[in-house]
Scaffold this motif. Sequence first.
Motif, PDB file in Angstrom:
ATOM      1  N   SER A 194      17.978 -23.380 -19.242  1.00 43.69           N
ATOM      2  CA  SER A 194      18.223 -22.118 -19.948  1.00 43.69           C
ATOM      3  C   SER A 194      16.987 -21.553 -20.613  1.00 43.69           C
ATOM      4  CB  SER A 194      19.321 -22.318 -21.006  1.00 43.69           C
ATOM      5  OG  SER A 194      18.940 -23.331 -21.928  1.00 43.69           O
ATOM      6  N   ALA A 195      15.976 -22.383 -20.870  1.00 44.37           N
ATOM      7  CA  ALA A 195      14.749 -21.930 -21.510  1.00 44.37           C
ATOM      8  C   ALA A 195      13.602 -21.978 -20.514  1.00 44.37           C
ATOM      9  CB  ALA A 195      14.428 -22.802 -22.721  1.00 44.37           C
ATOM     10  N   ASN A 196      12.607 -21.105 -20.706  1.00 47.64           N
ATOM     11  CA  ASN A 196      11.519 -21.058 -19.742  1.00 47.64           C
ATOM     12  C   ASN A 196      10.360 -21.983 -20.080  1.00 47.64           C
ATOM     13  OD1 ASN A 196      10.164 -19.720 -21.776  1.00 47.64           O
ATOM     14  ND2 ASN A 196      10.262 -17.718 -20.801  1.00 47.64           N
ATOM     15  N   ASP A 197      10.510 -22.792 -21.134  1.00 48.56           N
ATOM     16  CA  ASP A 197       9.526 -23.836 -21.364  1.00 48.56           C
ATOM     17  C   ASP A 197      10.193 -25.188 -21.123  1.00 48.56           C
ATOM     18  OD1 ASP A 197       9.931 -25.157 -24.466  1.00 48.56           O
ATOM     19  OD2 ASP A 197      10.888 -23.227 -24.023  1.00 48.56           O
ATOM     20  N   ARG A 198       9.469 -26.045 -20.465  1.00 50.47           N
ATOM     21  CA  ARG A 198      10.024 -27.307 -19.994  1.00 50.47           C
ATOM     22  C   ARG A 198      10.566 -28.183 -21.124  1.00 50.47           C
ATOM     23  NH1 ARG A 198       7.216 -31.445 -15.637  1.00 50.47           N
ATOM     24  NH2 ARG A 198       8.330 -33.319 -16.227  1.00 50.47           N
ATOM     25  N   GLY A 199       9.841 -28.255 -22.213  1.00 54.39           N
ATOM     26  CA  GLY A 199      10.227 -29.163 -23.281  1.00 54.39           C
ATOM     27  C   GLY A 199      11.533 -28.822 -23.962  1.00 54.39           C
ATOM     28  N   SER A 200      12.018 -27.588 -23.802  1.00 51.35           N
ATOM     29  CA  SER A 200      13.270 -27.174 -24.438  1.00 51.35           C
ATOM     30  C   SER A 200      14.493 -27.445 -23.574  1.00 51.35           C
ATOM     31  CB  SER A 200      13.216 -25.682 -24.784  1.00 51.35           C
ATOM     32  OG  SER A 200      12.192 -25.416 -25.714  1.00 51.35           O
ATOM     33  N   ASN A 201      14.305 -28.001 -22.382  1.00 47.88           N
ATOM     34  CA  ASN A 201      15.410 -28.286 -21.466  1.00 47.88           C
ATOM     35  C   ASN A 201      15.552 -29.784 -21.240  1.00 47.88           C
ATOM     36  OD1 ASN A 201      16.158 -25.433 -20.256  1.00 47.88           O
ATOM     37  ND2 ASN A 201      13.920 -25.535 -20.261  1.00 47.88           N
ATOM     38  N   ILE A 202      16.780 -30.265 -21.251  1.00 50.79           N
ATOM     39  CA  ILE A 202      17.041 -31.680 -20.981  1.00 50.79           C
ATOM     40  C   ILE A 202      17.125 -31.882 -19.469  1.00 50.79           C
ATOM     41  CG2 ILE A 202      18.680 -33.580 -21.268  1.00 50.79           C
ATOM     42  CD1 ILE A 202      19.570 -32.279 -23.874  1.00 50.79           C
ATOM     43  N   PRO A 203      16.369 -32.822 -18.912  1.00 48.92           N
ATOM     44  CA  PRO A 203      16.436 -33.040 -17.464  1.00 48.92           C
ATOM     45  C   PRO A 203      17.821 -33.500 -17.021  1.00 48.92           C
ATOM     46  CG  PRO A 203      14.502 -34.098 -18.401  1.00 48.92           C
ATOM     47  CD  PRO A 203      15.367 -33.689 -19.554  1.00 48.92           C
ATOM     48  N   TYR A 204      18.197 -33.076 -15.840  1.00 51.87           N
ATOM     49  CA  TYR A 204      19.428 -33.560 -15.205  1.00 51.87           C
ATOM     50  C   TYR A 204      19.240 -35.001 -14.735  1.00 51.87           C
ATOM     51  CZ  TYR A 204      22.853 -34.047 -11.382  1.00 51.87           C
ATOM     52  OH  TYR A 204      23.834 -34.501 -10.532  1.00 51.87           O
ATOM     53  N   VAL A 205      18.064 -35.285 -14.202  1.00 49.97           N
ATOM     54  CA  VAL A 205      17.751 -36.639 -13.754  1.00 49.97           C
ATOM     55  C   VAL A 205      16.235 -36.747 -13.649  1.00 49.97           C
ATOM     56  CG1 VAL A 205      17.879 -36.072 -11.276  1.00 49.97           C
ATOM     57  CG2 VAL A 205      18.298 -38.417 -12.024  1.00 49.97           C
ATOM     58  N   THR A 206      15.707 -37.965 -13.844  1.00 47.65           N
ATOM     59  CA  THR A 206      14.275 -38.206 -13.713  1.00 47.65           C
ATOM     60  C   THR A 206      14.030 -39.389 -12.790  1.00 47.65           C
ATOM     61  OG1 THR A 206      14.219 -39.675 -15.650  1.00 47.65           O
ATOM     62  CG2 THR A 206      13.779 -37.331 -16.023  1.00 47.65           C
ATOM     63  N   GLY A 207      12.863 -39.412 -12.180  1.00 51.78           N
ATOM     64  CA  GLY A 207      12.433 -40.542 -11.372  1.00 51.78           C
ATOM     65  C   GLY A 207      11.397 -41.326 -12.142  1.00 51.78           C
ATOM     66  N   ALA A 208      11.717 -42.561 -12.490  1.00 55.47           N
ATOM     67  CA  ALA A 208      10.824 -43.370 -13.298  1.00 55.47           C
ATOM     68  C   ALA A 208       9.565 -43.721 -12.525  1.00 55.47           C
ATOM     69  CB  ALA A 208      11.532 -44.649 -13.749  1.00 55.47           C
TER      70      ALA A 208
END
Length: 277
Positions: A194-208
């Motif tokens: 919803s936000a255009n800066d990455r840090g303000s969005n919670i990832p759906y999934v990450t690859g460690a």
Amino acid sequence: MNKTWLRAAGALVAASVAGSAFATVAYQADFSSFAAGNLVGQDGWAQAGTAATLPLQVSGGRVVLPGLAVSSGDNQDARRTFTPITSVDGESVYLGVTINVNSVLAPNTSTSGSSFLLALNTTDVGAFTNLRVVTRQGTAPNTFQFGIRSTGQSGNVFTFGGDLPLNSDLNLLLAWDFFAGAQNDEIAAWVNPSANDRGSNIPYVTGAQGNLTGDAPGFGGLQFSQFTNATTTQTGATIGRAIVATTFEEAQSYVPTPGAAVLLGLGGLVAARRRRA
């Protein structure tokens, strides 16, 4: 000083020296501007590999990936090359698509999901398909889950997120984060950021970091895939827009959050490990 702080400091220094030189849109397409019919042959899209059966189609302003059960054969893949984006420590490549998943045949117990439906092609010999996206059935009725992995190499596994609604327009945004050194690049995905800066969005999934079996030298192509075999199914989906860019903001602004989409199963998500431009 930890790795996160060092990367952030390095990014600030690089930005002060180079300004926005790295920021770029490598490719973007609104498929509503394409003619109905074969995708291959339009706007630089070409067949990837030798399989030519079931040519990928543009219909209703979207690229159509038909849902397919397991088979013994393969069908046409399509690739769009772009000016290569090479690996730069501390930088990222983003892939965004507007997507509607309408059928998922891989069971929730599958650790590999369906065949990958989209990926980025590396710049090295062979143009390997990295940053792969698959689906599998969700835990609730009429839902599915996206899965991502960095490469198709043996030992590299998919990581899946929570349940998402079938037959809903969603915006999927993926990141490949470059880090100097061997086997430490990272991947992540967001759904309807919803936000255009990455840090303000919670990832759906990450690859460690440990989920990687090799770093990418860079990327030079976008691929839609229709691979199936005797044990692998294909997701049914339509794609309306696609973008490859070097900042989260560029990618997110081209695939803005659909107002009517309802996300499910996101309660277990964790915050992003770091903020990146």
